[in-house]
Design an enzyme around this catalytic site. Structure first.
Site: not given
Ligand code: UN1
Length: 541
Positions: A307, A341
């Site tokens: 990811e 992310c």
């Molecule tokens: C990330 O920032 O790598 O949906 C993932 C979300 C979290 C995951 C973020 N459960 O914001």
């Protein structure tokens, strides 16, 4: 089991609904004290269940205040990675042949240990990466959800073993050919683990993402070398905590190895080793692509589950409930200082409502308190590191030079030795570089549109495709967005957050385009099969 709905942990929500918010706060505050008591120790790595020390140490300090020494950790080398890979390889035959029901029961037990230590682990997490209590407890909840959900999935799929058969044909032929009448065969189609997985974790969700990736690998029968984020943005103490809970829960020695050290040594060895069958990684696109290229160009082959970031948009239509859109945008853009992310970084707002949207957005943003994230009232804590701060300062300079700064751009003084900054809101043309580059900062750009098709086009016009949001009550727009948005995790009219906060077992968290590779997400039905390969065995007797 198969038909019952998954129950999420939702600690804060449960206590709030029971009128026990105070209990949430007092448990967290109590845990902060006991967490701190454990700081400053010299901590080993764990390889094959044994404590291992390296020649050099890494000193981990809290981003909240660099005066807080979290602990001394080992600066593991290539050689340590090799030892861990060898241990993981040694125990693989046994672990992969344990009954899947036993693995299910181990990880359910581990989940209960995470429940037991929830507040303590959340407190360590807040110290370690500067999350607020809500974000930290929510993250530990997410780890518990991953443990339980993947256990449920393995059980629901009966260990991914399927048996079929063909009965003897009455027609006879001399030689076989494709489609010839066949003899009686009993066939077993199983999903088999690959072997050793390298788990390379990010700093921003060091508990939930580390646990999710590791359990995905282990519950399906693989063994793991786990490398927490340890170079610039450190999260080695929660990593160690995870190791200890796995061990206490019954994960055998060697199945889960904890190796700290720089990516250039430990990570690189995992990538290059022929004894590592797969890599599961969450982090930047640049690092992800580099690892993949390095593996294949060395003539090596592995399974990659990656990811790789996002540049997530939200469209605020003229048919939006503006207050909902403002709430959703603020929490998605500035929660954990935008270091997700899934964070919102681009808003496309309809020209006709731009001024009212912006004025409400500014009003809400002004109310955000920046400061020590251990204090209940502070929504935004520090940036994770000095290099994040440098990126902030450079981006602010560029934004000031070419856009209309609407909010922020300055350091916030807190009396603490950390990088505290104001959230940024800037009006910038869609073509600007800052609208296309992932920043991992509390940095929101705003662009306007007139025609919904243009909004959708701009939303899709980046190399990423992770999360996306829409605020509109118009059926046609909802339909067009649903069909046309090139992102894996999509939210429409969600006031809690425009783009963040995926819920295990409800949504799937998955990157399209440059945000991912396999097109299969976490916390969802297609996650586990990625850690296995199919085998069909036909037996004629
Ligand atoms: C990330 O920032 O790598 O949906 C993932 C979300 C979290 C995951 C973020 N459960 O914001």
């Amino acid at each position: 089991m198969a038909s019952t709905k998954f129950t999420n942990e939702f600690t804060y929500r449960r206590l709030l609904e029971a009128g026990e918010e105070q209990k949430f706060d007092s448990m967290f505050e109590e845990a902060l004290k006991s967490a701190k008591a454990g700081f400053g120790a010299r901590n080993p790595m764990y390889i094959g269940g044994r404590e291992v020390y390296a020649g050099e140490q890494l000193e981990e300090r809290s981003p909240i205040d660099h005066g807080i020494l979290i602990g001394q950790f080992q600066k593991g080398t290539r050689e340590h990675a090799r030892q861990a890979i060898a241990e993981a390889k040694r125990v693989f035959p046994q672990w992969s042949s344990t009954d899947y029901k036993e693995r299910v029961s181990i990880f359910r037990h581990v989940a209960e240990l995470f429940v037991r230590d929830k507040f303590k682990l959340a407190a360590v997490l807040s110290y370690e990466n500067g999350k607020s209590r809500y974000e930290s407890v929510g993250e530990v909840d997410e780890a518990i959800d991953f443990l339980r959900y993947y256990a449920d999935e393995l059980e629901r799929n009966k260990g991914y073993i399927r048996k079929t058969s063909i009965s003897q044909s009455s027609g006879k032929v001399q030689l076989g050919f494709q489609g010839a009448p066949s003899g009686s065969e009993r066939i077993t189609i199983s999903m088999e683990p690959y072997g050793v997985f390298g788990v390379i974790a990010p700093f921003n969700f060091p508990v939930s993402i580390s646990v999710g990736m590791s359990v995905g690998a282990m519950i399906t029968g693989n063994t793991v070398v786990f490398k927490p984020s340890s170079t610039d943005n450190m999260s080695m103490l929660t990593g160690l905590y995870i190791y200890r809970l796995m061990k206490e829960g019954g994960v055998p020695d060697g199945v889960f190895n904890y190796v700290t050290g720089p990516g250039s040594e430990v990570g690189d060895e995992l990538v290059l080793s022929n004894d590592v069958a797969g890599i599961v990684f969450t982090g930047s696109r640049a690092t992800g692509l580099k690892m993949i290229a390095r593996t294949f160009s060395a003539g090596n082959q592995k399974a990659f589950i990656v990811e790789m970031g996002g540049k997530n948009p939200a469209i605020v239509s003229k048919y939006a409930d503006i207050d909902k859109a403002v709430d959703g945008a603020v929490s998605a853009a500035f929660g954990f200082a935008g270091q997700k992310c899934s964070a919102l970084s681009r808003v496309y707002v309809h020209e006709s409502i731009k001024e009212i949207f912006i004025s409400k957005l500014l009003e809400r943003t002004r109310a955000i308190k920046v400061g020590n994230p251990l204090a209940k009232e502070n929504y935004m804590g520090p940036l994770i590191s000095e290099s994040a701060y440098r990126r902030y300062a450079e981006s602010v300079d560029k934004a000031r030079a070419s856009g209309r700064m609407l909010y922020g751009g300055n350091k916030v003084s807190t009396g603490l030795d950390g990088f505290y900054v104001e959230p940024v809101i800037v009006e910038l043309r869609h073509e600007h570089e800052l609208v296309h580059t992932e920043l991992f900062l509390p940095f929101l750009t705003i662009e306007t549109y007139n025609d919904f098709k243009d909004a959708l086009r701009m939303a899709n016009d980046v190399e990423y495709g992770l999360t996306a949001g829409l605020y509109s009550k118009n059926r046609r727009e909802i339909k067009e967005f649903t069909k046309g948005i090139q992102a894996g995790t999509v939210y429409i009219n969600r006031s809690t957050s425009a783009t963040t906060g995926a819920i295990v077992g409800m949504h799937t968290f998955v990157g399209w385009k440059g945000s991912g590779l396999t097109g299969k997400g976490t916390g969802s039905r297609h996650y586990l099969p990625q850690f296995m390969r199919e085998k069909s065995v036909s037996l004629t007797e």
